[in-house]
Scaffold this motif. Structure first.
Motif, PDB file in Angstrom:
ATOM      1  N   GLU A 364      -0.267  47.644 -35.676  1.00 20.07           N
ATOM      2  CA  GLU A 364      -0.766  48.556 -34.649  1.00 20.07           C
ATOM      3  C   GLU A 364      -2.160  48.175 -34.165  1.00 20.07           C
ATOM      4  N   HIS A 365      -2.955  47.535 -35.025  1.00 20.31           N
ATOM      5  CA  HIS A 365      -4.358  47.277 -34.682  1.00 20.31           C
ATOM      6  C   HIS A 365      -4.654  45.823 -34.303  1.00 20.31           C
ATOM      7  N   ALA A 366      -3.886  44.879 -34.822  1.00 21.76           N
ATOM      8  CA  ALA A 366      -4.150  43.469 -34.514  1.00 21.76           C
ATOM      9  C   ALA A 366      -3.510  43.132 -33.169  1.00 21.76           C
ATOM     10  N   ARG A 367      -4.195  43.495 -32.111  1.00 23.34           N
ATOM     11  CA  ARG A 367      -3.654  43.344 -30.762  1.00 23.34           C
ATOM     12  C   ARG A 367      -4.702  42.767 -29.824  1.00 23.34           C
ATOM     13  N   ILE A 368      -4.224  42.143 -28.772  1.00 26.37           N
ATOM     14  CA  ILE A 368      -5.101  41.564 -27.755  1.00 26.37           C
ATOM     15  C   ILE A 368      -4.568  41.957 -26.382  1.00 26.37           C
ATOM     16  N   PRO A 369      -5.391  41.865 -25.336  1.00 24.09           N
ATOM     17  CA  PRO A 369      -4.904  42.202 -23.991  1.00 24.09           C
ATOM     18  C   PRO A 369      -3.735  41.308 -23.579  1.00 24.09           C
ATOM     19  N   ALA A 370      -2.791  41.877 -22.880  1.00 21.51           N
ATOM     20  CA  ALA A 370      -1.605  41.127 -22.465  1.00 21.51           C
ATOM     21  C   ALA A 370      -1.976  39.904 -21.634  1.00 21.51           C
ATOM     22  N   TRP A 371      -2.988  40.034 -20.764  1.00 23.76           N
ATOM     23  CA  TRP A 371      -3.363  38.899 -19.924  1.00 23.76           C
ATOM     24  C   TRP A 371      -3.850  37.726 -20.773  1.00 23.76           C
ATOM     25  N   ARG A 372      -4.556  38.027 -21.861  1.00 16.97           N
ATOM     26  CA  ARG A 372      -5.056  36.956 -22.734  1.00 16.97           C
ATOM     27  C   ARG A 372      -3.899  36.298 -23.488  1.00 16.97           C
ATOM     28  N   PHE A 373      -2.967  37.104 -23.967  1.00 11.80           N
ATOM     29  CA  PHE A 373      -1.796  36.567 -24.655  1.00 11.80           C
ATOM     30  C   PHE A 373      -1.038  35.614 -23.725  1.00 11.80           C
ATOM     31  N   GLU A 374      -0.832  36.041 -22.469  1.00 17.03           N
ATOM     32  CA  GLU A 374      -0.078  35.221 -21.520  1.00 17.03           C
ATOM     33  C   GLU A 374      -0.791  33.923 -21.194  1.00 17.03           C
ATOM     34  N   LYS A 375      -2.111  33.959 -21.109  1.00 13.83           N
ATOM     35  CA  LYS A 375      -2.854  32.724 -20.867  1.00 13.83           C
ATOM     36  C   LYS A 375      -2.778  31.781 -22.066  1.00 13.83           C
ATOM     37  N   LEU A 376      -2.835  32.351 -23.286  1.00 15.76           N
ATOM     38  CA  LEU A 376      -2.805  31.531 -24.498  1.00 15.76           C
ATOM     39  C   LEU A 376      -1.463  30.831 -24.680  1.00 15.76           C
ATOM     40  N   ILE A 377      -0.372  31.475 -24.286  1.00 14.98           N
ATOM     41  CA  ILE A 377       0.936  30.838 -24.469  1.00 14.98           C
ATOM     42  C   ILE A 377       1.388  30.075 -23.230  1.00 14.98           C
ATOM     43  N   GLY A 378       0.619  30.144 -22.158  1.00 20.91           N
ATOM     44  CA  GLY A 378       1.060  29.462 -20.944  1.00 20.91           C
ATOM     45  C   GLY A 378      -0.031  28.721 -20.222  1.00 20.91           C
ATOM     46  N   GLU A 379      -0.910  29.460 -19.559  1.00 20.57           N
ATOM     47  CA  GLU A 379      -1.883  28.819 -18.667  1.00 20.57           C
ATOM     48  C   GLU A 379      -2.901  27.954 -19.400  1.00 20.57           C
ATOM     49  N   TRP A 380      -3.434  28.436 -20.532  1.00 19.26           N
ATOM     50  CA  TRP A 380      -4.476  27.674 -21.227  1.00 19.26           C
ATOM     51  C   TRP A 380      -3.903  26.574 -22.119  1.00 19.26           C
ATOM     52  N   SER A 381      -2.717  26.795 -22.674  1.00 26.03           N
ATOM     53  CA  SER A 381      -2.163  25.821 -23.612  1.00 26.03           C
ATOM     54  C   SER A 381      -1.072  24.950 -22.998  1.00 26.03           C
ATOM     55  N   ASN A 382      -0.444  25.409 -21.919  1.00 24.45           N
ATOM     56  CA  ASN A 382       0.591  24.635 -21.239  1.00 24.45           C
ATOM     57  C   ASN A 382       1.734  24.257 -22.175  1.00 24.45           C
ATOM     58  N   LEU A 383       2.070  25.155 -23.092  1.00 28.96           N
ATOM     59  CA  LEU A 383       3.094  24.836 -24.086  1.00 28.96           C
ATOM     60  C   LEU A 383       4.332  25.717 -23.985  1.00 28.96           C
ATOM     61  N   THR A 384       4.344  26.669 -23.051  1.00 24.41           N
ATOM     62  CA  THR A 384       5.509  27.516 -22.865  1.00 24.41           C
ATOM     63  C   THR A 384       6.006  27.339 -21.437  1.00 24.41           C
ATOM     64  N   SER A 385       7.220  26.840 -21.307  1.00 26.89           N
ATOM     65  CA  SER A 385       7.737  26.524 -19.974  1.00 26.89           C
ATOM     66  C   SER A 385       7.842  27.766 -19.103  1.00 26.89           C
TER      67      SER A 385
END
Length: 465
Positions: A364-385
């Motif tokens: 419940e507490h170990a959470r991050i903003p959705a926009w940051r999660f999406e950047k980490l798995i896509g835009e910043w890391s380029n590892l999720t198609s």
């Protein structure tokens, strides 16, 4: 490589396109899945740092010809094999300094002084537990070398281990050979490194430190067994820059983490190995590979509600591109580790909290903003198609609905798919309120546990039938 491996397994010829810095890692991955010498089309540089124009030019001018060649020309399975000493060859002789320089020149040691593994020393090391020196446990998937009791013992003597440590080392070798662990990924470019976690009677019986400085070198069992792992990966699994260690930075060699079994028994919690089907009294070695770690210092609070947010914040802070193992590089395979000192564990237990209660609160507490999660798995890391949003991934059934409770980019989303994904261990100074968090590398060295069998081996006992 995995797409090519799937194609080759189906009888379809393939060529894998890789950047020049990934050639030996690609070879190790193919070898680890039973396909040695798969054709490669090697591109210069790294695609993540190239413009679209440069990348397209490299594909047209370089990759196309190499793809055609890979599909039409006979496959050359590696270069001529480099002669290696056999198990009983005298690989070096002379003074300690001369032996040391020979090992350095061949890359057989980690750069630190070591105990020369003479035949007498290795024989004596194995004799204590009566194992057959030539028993083959398997073949190292990344190098093709045999994994034997003898090879385990040679590196153990070099590391300074005691003969009583051999059962722990055998369990570690078995984990490295387990396809679920994926030892062929040990040299991936992010530089994740393995952590060995011991639980059960071996902690106290073999002298593993579980108290102050639990992750610091200087305690014989923790340090030498941890050093053995790196030497064994180097000399048997090819974990070197010349073979398949392509870590950009890497981590320092990790000592063994031993759990505080007395504290766990006192509060009624099971060890980390219980997450993998073992009991509190079982002797178990658990391993996984981790990218980074951080201290959660001076944890303040006398109740779980006060403490959980700080621990959860630590877990969220160390989770970065690793979240591609939630969806992308791996699905629902991100399992970070939280190590709490005994005093924190006792505080939870005194409030009636089980480990599962702690996990549920962390979820419940170990959470991050959705926009940051999406950047980490896509835009910043380029590892999720596809760079799909979490809402799109949830609609497709790739992540749980909790990741898509709204379309607000600032909403907070979990860092794991389920509370059970949080691994929790208890160790460290029993009087200090500190914790440690580590981000794991998903299936690239996935959580794997094996029993430590310290009984006398019957390998060399003759049976009467």
């Amino acid at each position: 490589m995995r797409a090519s491996i799937a194609a080759e397994a189906a009888g379809i010829p393939s060529v894998s396109i890789v950047c020049e810095g990934f050639v030996t890692q690609a070879a190790a991955t193919g070898r680890g899945h039973g396909f040695d010498g798969l054709p490669l089309a090697v591109l210069p540089g790294h695609v993540d740092a190239q413009s679209s124009d440069v990348l397209l030019a490299n594909v047209r001018e370089i990759a196309v010809d190499r793809i055609v060649a890979g599909l039409t020309e006979p496959v050359a399975v590696g270069d001529a094999e480099v002669a290696e000493p056999s198990a009983l060859d005298v690989a070096a002789s002379g003074t300690i300094d001369e032996i040391y320089r020979t090992y350095l020149a061949h890359g057989w040691c980690d750069g630190m002084p070591f105990i020369p593994p003479t035949r007498e020393r290795v024989d004596d090391f194995i004799a204590v537990t009566a194992h057959d020196p030539w028993k083959r446990l398997g073949i190292a998937p990344s190098s093709g070398r045999d994994v034997t009791i003898w090879s385990i013992a040679v590196n153990a003597v070099m590391a300074g281990c005691e003969p009583a440590h051999l059962p722990v080392l055998i369990s570690a070798a078995q984990i490295l050979l387990d396809p679920r662990y994926g030892a062929e990924h040990s040299g991936n470019t992010t530089g994740a490194d393995a952590l060995m976690i011991v639980s059960g009677p071996s902690v106290n019986d073999l002298g593993f430190n579980h108290g102050q400085g639990a992750l610091r070198d200087g305690h014989h069992a923790n340090t030498t067994v941890g050093r053995w792992l790196r030497l064994f990966l180097r000399n048997v699994f090819g974990f070197t820059p010349d073979e398949h260690d392509k870590a950009t930075f890497g981590n320092s060699a990790r000592v063994v983490l031993a759990e505080d079994m007395d504290a766990l028994a006192e509060i009624g919690w099971g060890p980390l190995a219980a997450d993998f089907g073992f009991d509190r009294t079982d002797d178990v070695l658990t391993m996984a590979r981790f990218n980074s770690g951080a201290i959660v210092g001076s944890v303040f609070g006398s109740s779980p509600d006060e403490v959980v947010p700080y621990l959860a914040d630590g877990l969220a802070r160390i989770s970065g591109w690793d979240l591609t193992h939630v969806y992308g590089l791996g699905q629902a395979q991100y399992r970070p580790l939280l190590v709490v000192s005994p005093i924190i564990a006792r505080m939870f237990a005194a409030a009636g909290w089980s480990k599962n209660d702690v996990r549920a609160a962390l979820f419940e507490h170990a959470r991050i903003p959705a926009w940051r999660f999406e950047k980490l798995i896509g835009e910043w890391s380029n590892l999720t198609s596809g760079r799909r949003t979490l809402v799109e991934l949830a609609d497709a059934g790739h992540v749980p609905a909790v990741f898509a409770e709204s379309g607000d980019p600032d909403r907070l989303v979990p860092i794991v798919t389920d509370p059970s994904k949080f691994a929790i261990a208890v160790a460290g100074d029993p009087t200090r309120t500190n914790a440690y968090v580590l981000s794991n590398d998903g299936p690239h060295g996935d959580w794997t546990a094996r029993t430590i069998d310290r009984s006398t081996s019957t390998d060399l006992v003759c049976g009467i039938f």
